[in-house]
Design a protein around this motif. Sequence first.
Motif, PDB file in Angstrom:
ATOM      1  N   LYS A  45     -14.017 -41.791   7.121  1.00 26.66           N
ATOM      2  CA  LYS A  45     -12.924 -41.390   6.240  1.00 26.66           C
ATOM      3  C   LYS A  45     -11.581 -41.380   6.962  1.00 26.66           C
ATOM      4  N   GLU A  46     -11.504 -40.672   8.059  1.00 28.51           N
ATOM      5  CA  GLU A  46     -10.230 -40.566   8.777  1.00 28.51           C
ATOM      6  C   GLU A  46      -9.783 -41.894   9.387  1.00 28.51           C
ATOM      7  N   PRO A  47     -10.666 -42.627  10.098  1.00 31.36           N
ATOM      8  CA  PRO A  47     -10.185 -43.879  10.697  1.00 31.36           C
ATOM      9  C   PRO A  47      -9.757 -44.931   9.673  1.00 31.36           C
ATOM     10  N   THR A  48     -10.346 -44.891   8.457  1.00 35.22           N
ATOM     11  CA  THR A  48      -9.956 -45.872   7.436  1.00 35.22           C
ATOM     12  C   THR A  48      -8.885 -45.340   6.497  1.00 35.22           C
ATOM     13  N   LEU A  49      -8.519 -44.074   6.657  1.00 36.58           N
ATOM     14  CA  LEU A  49      -7.541 -43.408   5.790  1.00 36.58           C
ATOM     15  C   LEU A  49      -8.006 -43.383   4.338  1.00 36.58           C
ATOM     16  N   SER A  50      -9.290 -43.249   4.121  1.00 36.22           N
ATOM     17  CA  SER A  50      -9.863 -43.217   2.779  1.00 36.22           C
ATOM     18  C   SER A  50      -9.422 -41.970   2.032  1.00 36.22           C
ATOM     19  N   SER A  51      -9.177 -42.124   0.739  1.00 34.77           N
ATOM     20  CA  SER A  51      -8.766 -40.984  -0.067  1.00 34.77           C
ATOM     21  C   SER A  51      -9.804 -40.615  -1.119  1.00 34.77           C
ATOM     22  N   GLY A  52     -10.892 -41.381  -1.238  1.00 32.79           N
ATOM     23  CA  GLY A  52     -11.852 -41.110  -2.293  1.00 32.79           C
ATOM     24  C   GLY A  52     -13.290 -40.985  -1.863  1.00 32.79           C
ATOM     25  N   THR A  53     -13.620 -41.418  -0.656  1.00 27.90           N
ATOM     26  CA  THR A  53     -15.008 -41.347  -0.194  1.00 27.90           C
ATOM     27  C   THR A  53     -15.059 -41.013   1.282  1.00 27.90           C
ATOM     28  N   GLU A  54     -16.204 -40.474   1.688  1.00 29.88           N
ATOM     29  CA  GLU A  54     -16.540 -40.344   3.103  1.00 29.88           C
ATOM     30  C   GLU A  54     -17.754 -41.236   3.299  1.00 29.88           C
ATOM     31  N   ILE A  55     -17.674 -42.136   4.230  1.00 31.85           N
ATOM     32  CA  ILE A  55     -18.791 -43.022   4.555  1.00 31.85           C
ATOM     33  C   ILE A  55     -19.149 -42.761   6.010  1.00 31.85           C
ATOM     34  N   SER A  56     -20.442 -42.678   6.273  1.00 32.62           N
ATOM     35  CA  SER A  56     -20.872 -42.495   7.660  1.00 32.62           C
ATOM     36  C   SER A  56     -22.049 -43.416   7.953  1.00 32.62           C
TER      37      SER A  56
END
Length: 153
Positions: A45-56
Motif C-alpha cells: 500500500k505505502e510503496p505504491t501509494l494505493s488509496s483503495g487496497t492493501e496488497i501483500s
Amino acid sequence: MEQIKKLAENKNFTAINIGRLADVKSYSLIHPKTGKEVKGKVFLKEPTLSSGTEISFTTIPPKTELGYFHLHYKDEETYIILSGAGYYQVDDDCFPIQEGSVIRVAPEGVRSLCNTSDVEMVYICVQSKKDSLEEYTTDDGERVSCEAKWRDL
C-alpha cells in the motif's frame, strides 16, 4: 533484507519491483500491533501509494503454519495461492488449498492457513473495505488512442 525498488512514477501511477517470488522470503517487517518481526511478508500500500487496497505477498516455509488466526472489522480479504499446498480455515470450516486457489473472506471470518507441502507457500492477499466496490462494469472507462512507447525501445 530485501528492499522494494521504485521503477517509475508520476501523478497517475507508481510502479515498483519486489523481485522474484522466491525473494519474498527475504523481506521482513515489524508488525505494528505486536511489535514482533514478521519474516517473509511485504505490504504494498505505502510503496505504491494505493488509496483503495492493501496488497501483500507472504511466504510460509514448508510444513509450517501461519501461526495465528485473525479477523477484521471493516475489510474483506482475498487470498490467491501462488505456490505450495495446505489447508485454509475460516471459522469452523477447513478445506484444502493449492496453487491457483482463491479464497475471499468476509471481515468477521476468523481465518488462518498452513502449508503442508514440501515447497514454500507464496500467496497474495488483497484487502479492501467490504462493499466499497460501488460498481463493477466494463462501462466504467473507455478505450483511448495512445502511442505504444515500447515499440520504440
